[in-house]
Write a protein that holds these residues in place. Structure first.
Motif, PDB file in Angstrom:
ATOM      1  N   THR A  65      -3.413   7.536  -0.519  1.00  0.00           N
ATOM      2  CA  THR A  65      -3.238   6.678   0.676  1.00  0.00           C
ATOM      3  C   THR A  65      -2.153   5.627   0.420  1.00  0.00           C
ATOM      4  OG1 THR A  65      -5.598   6.979   1.029  1.00  0.00           O
ATOM      5  CG2 THR A  65      -4.521   5.349   2.412  1.00  0.00           C
ATOM      6  N   ALA A  66      -2.167   5.057  -0.791  1.00  0.00           N
ATOM      7  CA  ALA A  66      -1.168   4.039  -1.146  1.00  0.00           C
ATOM      8  C   ALA A  66       0.234   4.654  -1.162  1.00  0.00           C
ATOM      9  CB  ALA A  66      -1.500   3.437  -2.509  1.00  0.00           C
ATOM     10  N   LYS A  67       0.308   5.899  -1.570  1.00  0.00           N
ATOM     11  CA  LYS A  67       1.591   6.600  -1.639  1.00  0.00           C
ATOM     12  C   LYS A  67       2.154   6.828  -0.222  1.00  0.00           C
ATOM     13  CE  LYS A  67       3.132  10.822  -3.675  1.00  0.00           C
ATOM     14  NZ  LYS A  67       2.694  12.047  -4.306  1.00  0.00           N
ATOM     15  N   GLU A  68       1.271   7.232   0.672  1.00  0.00           N
ATOM     16  CA  GLU A  68       1.694   7.446   2.064  1.00  0.00           C
ATOM     17  C   GLU A  68       2.071   6.119   2.715  1.00  0.00           C
ATOM     18  OE1 GLU A  68       2.354  10.385   3.634  1.00  0.00           O
ATOM     19  OE2 GLU A  68       2.014  11.059   1.564  1.00  0.00           O
ATOM     20  N   ALA A  69       1.269   5.101   2.438  1.00  0.00           N
ATOM     21  CA  ALA A  69       1.522   3.779   3.040  1.00  0.00           C
ATOM     22  C   ALA A  69       2.877   3.234   2.578  1.00  0.00           C
ATOM     23  CB  ALA A  69       0.412   2.803   2.654  1.00  0.00           C
ATOM     24  N   PHE A  70       3.225   3.533   1.361  1.00  0.00           N
ATOM     25  CA  PHE A  70       4.522   3.062   0.827  1.00  0.00           C
ATOM     26  C   PHE A  70       5.674   3.558   1.697  1.00  0.00           C
ATOM     27  CE2 PHE A  70       8.122   3.943  -2.203  1.00  0.00           C
ATOM     28  CZ  PHE A  70       8.542   2.631  -2.310  1.00  0.00           C
ATOM     29  N   LYS A  71       5.555   4.803   2.139  1.00  0.00           N
ATOM     30  CA  LYS A  71       6.636   5.393   2.948  1.00  0.00           C
ATOM     31  C   LYS A  71       6.836   4.611   4.248  1.00  0.00           C
ATOM     32  CE  LYS A  71       5.869  10.034   1.206  1.00  0.00           C
ATOM     33  NZ  LYS A  71       5.090  11.247   1.501  1.00  0.00           N
ATOM     34  N   VAL A  72       5.739   4.077   4.774  1.00  0.00           N
ATOM     35  CA  VAL A  72       5.830   3.295   6.015  1.00  0.00           C
ATOM     36  C   VAL A  72       6.277   1.866   5.705  1.00  0.00           C
ATOM     37  CG1 VAL A  72       4.495   2.425   7.983  1.00  0.00           C
ATOM     38  CG2 VAL A  72       3.960   4.683   6.994  1.00  0.00           C
ATOM     39  N   TRP A  73       5.622   1.270   4.731  1.00  0.00           N
ATOM     40  CA  TRP A  73       5.820  -0.158   4.413  1.00  0.00           C
ATOM     41  C   TRP A  73       7.247  -0.444   3.959  1.00  0.00           C
ATOM     42  CZ3 TRP A  73       3.827  -4.448   5.798  1.00  0.00           C
ATOM     43  CH2 TRP A  73       3.845  -5.587   5.013  1.00  0.00           C
ATOM     44  N   ARG A  74       7.838   0.478   3.202  1.00  0.00           N
ATOM     45  CA  ARG A  74       9.189   0.236   2.689  1.00  0.00           C
ATOM     46  C   ARG A  74      10.218   0.201   3.812  1.00  0.00           C
ATOM     47  NH1 ARG A  74      10.077   6.040  -0.426  1.00  0.00           N
ATOM     48  NH2 ARG A  74      10.200   7.303   1.456  1.00  0.00           N
ATOM     49  N   GLU A  75       9.847   0.743   4.964  1.00  0.00           N
ATOM     50  CA  GLU A  75      10.800   0.742   6.085  1.00  0.00           C
ATOM     51  C   GLU A  75      10.655  -0.487   6.980  1.00  0.00           C
ATOM     52  OE1 GLU A  75      11.142   4.532   8.012  1.00  0.00           O
ATOM     53  OE2 GLU A  75      12.215   5.202   6.205  1.00  0.00           O
TER      54      GLU A  75
END
Ligand code: UN1
Length: 517
Positions: A65-75
């Motif tokens: 979940t943290a890995k997927e969230a990173f993809k959103v958060w970094r943008e």
């Protein structure tokens, strides 16, 4: 027991139940099924609450979940990430008293220090908000014509945070607030001695996540023992950075495991902090700093003052005043939530044993106890976790003086010249915090020069503990070399990229190389 300090209402407001889940991806708490950790207050032995540990599956789900969230958060643009952190700071302000009270009750530090700890969280949040607009890189001059060269900082990934019992919430905040503005996601593994503080912190943060409709996985909590979160956690390549606060022994293990996979670490390990007191010091000021540094948090800060290096001409008079000050402090040992208390309990009986053992070792090596060396018993002290802050006249080379004992023991020794003092000062394995009290600028400048203190923190006319968040926090040698909190510590949470752009119409090679074909 009568709820004298309003703990029940505090726990309710913080969303702490009788039994709490040990795993969340932000707002969703998992139905954990692992071992149950019971949290007892070191001050009175009462059961505060329980936490049920996460399983391997829970952990893996969190990481994905943290890995997927990173993809959103970094943008999300950094200043907008800063806006979320700003709201986190505001939310912490609302809960400052409750969270401060829980920190005090679960960890054992006095309420004032519990409040101070939450204030550090608020301060670093504010700092990070400003920093979110200042993730600066450099521009460099290219040796090639019509070329532009610069570096820029990009989000790194999932940051693992392993925190210790003595600062159960602030250290998480130092790391997390910066990691968040950097565009990273965070997985927190708190100390198993202070799990409820971690659950409460996440409950407070969840309000902000919900209000902003943020995806799961940006900040995560996973509570589990070494069977679930042992070497596998350190070996987990999904985390490019692990920040760890703990003993040098723990740090060595983390550094070598994470180093094996060439991951990054921030190591915040043991200290053996000293104050040099010159004959040219303002002794009133020095005394205040020594007492706060050595007995504050019952000697359980990594910045606690553990050694006192005193110029021989003032040694006897300073010792006399210090013993007097300790006598009055010893009258104020008690429950961490009692407003009259200055020294609360140690975290557990293991720490009490370490205290008694260390004093015994110092005596065996020739040390003389000038005050203290007593485990308290009787009314109010039934838990066996209360000790009297202790002063031992010792020599720097004693094995025990070379070690960090997480208890209120102050080793005191004499020096003749400032050069001798600095030599003694640096002659320990650790290098976290240090201080000199002197009004002689030649001494103070020497102390902070390249030939002076070898620590990460070197203070002048200020004690060793209680650093502000605005400075870089950390130390050298066995302290591990990491830096957290203020100054430019944010950089380690980001991936640095150097870019060269050619806006010409030919392709010159650097170093004037010819490669024509
Ligand atoms: C720690 O003991 O792990 O400088 C951190 C201090 C506090 C932080 C201590 N601001 O004492």
């Amino acid at each position: 027991m009568a709820d004298k300090y309003g703990i029940k209402a505090t726990l309710d407001r913080l969303g702490i139940k009788e039994i709490n889940s040990g795993a969340t991806t932000g707002t969703v708490w998992f139905e954990t099924t692992g071992k149950v950790i019971e949290s007892f207050a070191p001050a009175d032995g009462e059961l505060i609450g329980k936490v049920q540990e996460a399983s391997k599956e829970d952990y893996n789900k969190i990481m994905e979940t943290a890995k997927e969230a990173f993809k959103v958060w970094r943008e999300v643009p950094a200043p907008k990430r800063g806006e979320i952190v700003r709201q986190m700071g505001l939310e912490l302000r609302k809960y400052k008293e409750d969270l401060g009270r829980l920190v005090s009750y679960e960890m054992g530090k006095i309420y004032q220090e519990g409040l101070g700890e939450v204030q550090e969280m608020i301060d670093i949040a504010d700092f990070a908000v400003g920093q979110s607009r200042q993730l600066y890189g450099f521009t460099m001059q290219s040796e090639r014509e019509k070329h532009r060269m610069f570096d820029h900082y990009e989000p790194l990934g999932i940051v693992g945070v392993i925190s210790a019992f003595n600062f159960p919430v602030a250290v998480w905040a130092w790391n997390t607030m910066l990691a968040l503005i950097a565009g990273d996601t965070v997985v927190w593994k708190p100390s198993s001695k202070t799990t409820l503080c971690a659950v409460a912190t996440h409950n407070i943060m969840a309000n902000v996540l919900k209000a902003n409709n943020l995806p799961e996985g940006i900040i995560n909590l996973v509570i589990a023992g070494s069977k679930v979160l042992g070497d596998d956690f350190l070996d987990d390549k999904r985390m490019p950075l692990i920040s760890v606060t703990g003993s040098t022994a723990i740090g060595r293990r983390v550094a070598s495991r994470v180093g094996q996979r060439l991951g990054r670490t921030i190591l915040e390990l043991g200290g053996n902090n000293a104050i040099i007191v010159s004959k040219e010091a303002d002794l009133d000021m020095a005394l205040r700093a020594i007492v706060f540094g050595s007995v504050g948090t019952a000697g359980q800060r990594c910045t606690s003052t553990r050694r006192l290096i005193v110029q021989e001409d003032i040694y006897d008079s300073l010792v006399q005043r210090l013993v007097k000050a300790y006598e009055s402090v010893a009258q104020k040992i008690g429950h961490s939530l009692n407003p009259d208390t200055l020294v609360g309990p140690l975290i557990d009986k293991g720490s009490v044993e370490a205290y008694s053992w260390a004093i015994g070792e110092a005596q065996k090596e020739g040390g003389k106890v000038l005050f203290g060396n007593k485990v308290l018993s009787g009314e109010g002290f039934e838990t066996g976790t209360y000790v009297v802050p202790t002063i031992v006249e010792a020599e720097n080379h004693y094995n025990i003086v070379q070690e960090e004992t997480f208890a209120p023991i102050l080793y005191i020794m004499k020096y003749k010249t400032i050069e001798d003092a600095i030599e003694l000062h640096n002659n320990v394995p650790q290098g976290l915090s240090s201080a000199i009290f002197s009004r002689n600028m030649l001494e103070t400048e020497l102390f902070i020069s390249g030939s002076g203190s070898d620590c990460g923190i070197a203070n002048v006319n200020i004690g060793t503990s209680g650093a502000e968040i605005g400075g870089a926090f950390g130390g050298e040698k066995d302290t591990g070399g990491g830096r957290e909190s203020g100054s430019d510590s944010w950089k380690i949470y980001m991936r640095r990229q150097t870019t060269t752009i050619n806006f010409g119409t030919s392709l010159p090679l650097a170093q004037g190389l010819k490669f024509d074909f």
